[in-house]
Design a protein around this motif. Structure first.
Motif, mmCIF file in Angstrom:
data_model
loop_
_atom_site.group_PDB
_atom_site.id
_atom_site.type_symbol
_atom_site.label_atom_id
_atom_site.label_comp_id
_atom_site.label_asym_id
_atom_site.label_seq_id
_atom_site.Cartn_x
_atom_site.Cartn_y
_atom_site.Cartn_z
ATOM 1 N N PHE A 195 0.793 -1.237 0.000
ATOM 2 C CA PHE A 195 0.000 0.000 0.000
ATOM 3 C C PHE A 195 0.821 1.280 0.000
ATOM 4 O O PHE A 195 0.289 2.345 -0.244
ATOM 5 C CB PHE A 195 -0.941 0.014 1.206
ATOM 6 C CG PHE A 195 -1.972 -1.072 1.155
ATOM 7 C CD1 PHE A 195 -2.916 -1.114 0.139
ATOM 8 C CD2 PHE A 195 -1.985 -2.070 2.115
ATOM 9 C CE1 PHE A 195 -3.859 -2.126 0.078
ATOM 10 C CE2 PHE A 195 -2.928 -3.088 2.065
ATOM 11 C CZ PHE A 195 -3.868 -3.113 1.048
ATOM 12 N N LYS A 196 2.109 1.186 0.324
ATOM 13 C CA LYS A 196 2.869 2.430 0.496
ATOM 14 C C LYS A 196 3.912 2.638 -0.577
ATOM 15 O O LYS A 196 4.704 3.565 -0.499
ATOM 16 C CB LYS A 196 3.578 2.425 1.870
ATOM 17 C CG LYS A 196 2.656 2.265 3.042
ATOM 18 C CD LYS A 196 1.849 3.517 3.258
ATOM 19 C CE LYS A 196 0.825 3.298 4.344
ATOM 20 N NZ LYS A 196 -0.162 4.377 4.395
ATOM 21 N N ARG A 236 -9.496 -1.682 -3.588
ATOM 22 C CA ARG A 236 -9.100 -0.437 -2.914
ATOM 23 C C ARG A 236 -10.294 0.410 -2.490
ATOM 24 O O ARG A 236 -10.213 1.178 -1.538
ATOM 25 C CB ARG A 236 -8.208 0.414 -3.827
ATOM 26 C CG ARG A 236 -6.933 -0.276 -4.235
ATOM 27 C CD ARG A 236 -5.957 -0.239 -3.087
ATOM 28 N NE ARG A 236 -4.791 -1.040 -3.390
ATOM 29 C CZ ARG A 236 -3.547 -0.576 -3.354
ATOM 30 N NH1 ARG A 236 -3.310 0.651 -3.015
ATOM 31 N NH2 ARG A 236 -2.546 -1.366 -3.635
ATOM 32 N N ILE A 286 -11.261 0.046 1.067
ATOM 33 C CA ILE A 286 -10.447 0.774 2.032
ATOM 34 C C ILE A 286 -10.848 2.240 2.041
ATOM 35 O O ILE A 286 -11.003 2.861 3.092
ATOM 36 C CB ILE A 286 -8.959 0.609 1.690
ATOM 37 C CG1 ILE A 286 -8.599 -0.877 1.691
ATOM 38 C CG2 ILE A 286 -8.085 1.380 2.659
ATOM 39 C CD1 ILE A 286 -7.245 -1.178 1.111
ATOM 40 N N GLU A 287 -11.047 2.782 0.838
ATOM 41 C CA GLU A 287 -11.469 4.177 0.768
ATOM 42 C C GLU A 287 -12.802 4.374 1.471
ATOM 43 O O GLU A 287 -12.996 5.351 2.205
ATOM 44 C CB GLU A 287 -11.584 4.616 -0.700
ATOM 45 C CG GLU A 287 -10.238 4.978 -1.289
ATOM 46 C CD GLU A 287 -10.333 5.226 -2.788
ATOM 47 O OE1 GLU A 287 -11.320 5.856 -3.220
ATOM 48 O OE2 GLU A 287 -9.422 4.777 -3.510
ATOM 49 N N HIS A 302 -12.277 4.533 5.089
ATOM 50 C CA HIS A 302 -11.717 5.828 5.487
ATOM 51 C C HIS A 302 -12.777 6.923 5.452
ATOM 52 O O HIS A 302 -12.848 7.760 6.344
ATOM 53 C CB HIS A 302 -10.540 6.195 4.583
ATOM 54 C CG HIS A 302 -9.290 5.493 4.947
ATOM 55 N ND1 HIS A 302 -8.468 5.921 5.952
ATOM 56 C CD2 HIS A 302 -8.729 4.362 4.463
ATOM 57 C CE1 HIS A 302 -7.439 5.085 6.063
ATOM 58 N NE2 HIS A 302 -7.587 4.122 5.171
#
Lengths: 273, 281
Positions: B93-94, B178, B181-182, B185
């Motif tokens: 992820f980074k 993804r 995850i968004e 958040h």
């Protein structure tokens, strides 16, 4: 907004994670790097501070006839294992790509399972079985056992390449009058060529490093990794570092060649043909 | 593309089948038969006697080794999974696409270095006069005995399994949707909570399979327990090599091997069932 930007909430956590990744790689590469460094170190019992730079261990290895014999056996076994595993793996990959049949699950299990059986069990089973049919204790027994373990890798690599092929390509060749054999020779094999070579190198590299099964079945025809196991059992000897560095460079050359073939120009060239 | 099986098709499919039946299935089946053979005066003879099973299963040593191996392998798979996860998470992820590809490439390299050489290398780090003790001595600590301990065996297991576990975890993490995850958040789900309630459940299959592979590797490994752990406590793999290499007690070694295979099958079955629980394949 992209997902990764959204996740960047706290800089300090990101830095901590990156530091962690660096530490993880340091852990993985510490033994590899140390073996490289200490192979050039004069001390009998390697530690820091480093002794003098020396090629003694390479000399000791190079003048040991047993090591040469081991290297010859390794190379001989590795090349044959590479060729046979790749041929068998190609056949299996093509079978999976092209045919549907009852019992295919079983077929695929046989084609892919062997590497998941602990080598020590496989070694024992091979030793017992091969000595029963009078095939144990020679290079052939190592070849036979290594192919069992290596063919699945070849199968997986070539199957991956086949799945990138346009499924209409082979039928198109048939429609244009090619026999199945001709389509194989002029369509499938050229398309898979990079993967076939890649599989050849990878299976050779796997065979070069395999010691447990070889140790069980090899008898007097020990391969180099089995010799290393012997050094490890005997006194502590930095010779292992010299052999390890040498084999590492050999294996990495093969892997990088395979990598170039699989992802880089090789694949693109074959696509154009 | 269904066609009758032809000579052409058989040419490609049969060789591997024959090879794996002859040299993979038969040896394993032979192991079953062998476990019922008897040994008299160092000579094996075909028999149908459960004596090897009863002798082995009556020995306290065997069950001690069994418990040790099971505990070590379980500890190794938990430890490796926990230590690997932050690294896999960060790589997945980074990192940019290019960095990630390099990270994967670097993690593949250990597979092509000799495990024996790496274990020997750890001896250089861990021995009484080794690198770590010299460094610790420099700041007035130690020396500590690190070689020939269970901790050293664990380092060996980590050396063996860590790269594979990272790669498998990574493989399941990069395929997480993804948008999930968004969404988490956007709903003000905290960082850690997202990891535990969104990411880990979505990647469960891969994480469990990675831990399973670590278990299999550690369960069967004899190099780390011997050359880093000093052979104490005895594991099943040490028991197999001792029984096979010294004396002709192959039938008893076969009993140990079959017990190991049985255990691995139960563990693998349970793990796979748990990994795919509630998922229609």
């Amino acid at each position: 907004m992209s997902g990764s930007a959204d996740l960047n909430r706290s800089r300090s956590v990101d830095w901590a994670l990156m530091l962690y990744v660096v530490l993880a790689y340091a852990f993985v590469f510490a033994p590899i790097a140390a073996s490289f460094v200490f192979s050039f170190n004069s001390d009998r019992f390697p530690s820091i501070p480093l002794g003098e730079f020396s090629l003694d261990w390479y000399r000791a290895v190079a003048t040991d006839p047993l090591v040469w014999e081991g290297a010859r056996n390794t190379l001989f076994v590795g090349v044959i294992v590479g060729v046979v595993s790749t041929a068998l793996g190609f056949g299996a990959a093509y079978t999976d790509y092209r045919y549907k049949f009852a019992g295919k699950q079983v077929y695929l299990a046989l084609a892919l399972l062997p590497p998941t059986i602990p080598v020590i069990i496989l070694g024992l089973a091979m030793l017992a079985y091969l000595s029963r049919i009078n095939l144990s204790g020679n290079a052939l027994s190592v070849i036979i056992s290594h192919v069992v373990v290596c063919a699945p890798f070849a199968m997986a690599i070539i199957r991956l390449r086949l799945s990138q092929m346009d499924p209409a390509l082979e039928p198109a060749a048939w429609n244009l009058g090619a026999s199945e054999w001709m389509a194989m020779r002029h369509v499938i094999v050229p398309f898979c060529a990079p993967a076939i070579l890649g599989a050849l190198f990878i299976t050779m590299a796997v065979s070069f490093d395999e010691f447990a099964v070889a140790w069980f079945v090899s008898g007097l025809n020990e391969t180099l990794p089995v010799k290393v196991l012997g050094f490890l059992q005997g006194q502590v000897s930095p010779r292992i570092n010299a052999i390890g560095t040498f084999v590492f460079i050999l294996s990495m050359t093969l892997v990088i060649l395979a990598q170039l073939l699989l992802s880089g120009r090789g694949a693109k060239l074959a696509d154009k043909e | 593309m269904r066609r009758p099986i032809s000579l052409y098709g058989l040419t490609f499919s049969l060789p591997l089948l024959i090879w794996q039946v002859l040299f993979f299935v038969f040896p394993l089946l032979f192991l079953v038969a062998l476990s019922f053979w008897t040994v008299k005066n160092f000579v094996m003879s075909p028999d149908f006697d459960a004596v090897n099973w009863t002798t082995m299963y009556d020995r306290a040593v065997f069950w001690q080794a069994y418990g040790t191996t099971l505990a070590l392998a379980a500890a190794a798979s938990v430890l490796t999974s926990v230590l690997a996860f932050p690294a896999s998470y960060a790589i997945a992820f980074k990192m940019s696409e290019t960095t990630r590809r390099w990270a994967v490439f670097l993690m593949v390299i250990p597979f092509f270095t000799s495990y024996l050489v790496r274990v020997y290398s750890w001896q250089i780090f861990l021995s009484d006069n080794g690198i770590i003790n010299v460094i610790l001595g420099g700041i007035g600590l130690g020396p500590y005995q690190m070689l020939n301990t269970v901790g050293a065996t664990m380092i060996g297991y980590l050396t063996l399994a860590f790269p594979l576990v990272v790669l498998l975890q990574l493989f399941s993490l990069v395929f997480i949707d993804r948008t999930l995850i968004e969404a988490a958040h956007n709903m003000r789900c905290g960082r850690l909570r997202t990891v535990f309630e969104v990411i880990i459940p979505s990647a469960r299959t891969g994480l469990v399979i990675a831990a399973l592979f670590c278990f299999i590797l550690a369960f069967g490994d004899f190099v780390s327990p011997v050359y880093l752990g000093g052979g104490e406590p005895t594991t099943l793999s040490i028991l197999i090599t001792d029984t096979t290499k010294s004396g002709q007690q192959w039938p008893r070694a076969a009993v140990i091997a079959l017990t190991m295979i049985g255990t691995l099958m139960v563990v693998a079955f349970a793990a796979v069932k748990f990994a795919y629980k509630g998922k229609s394949k």
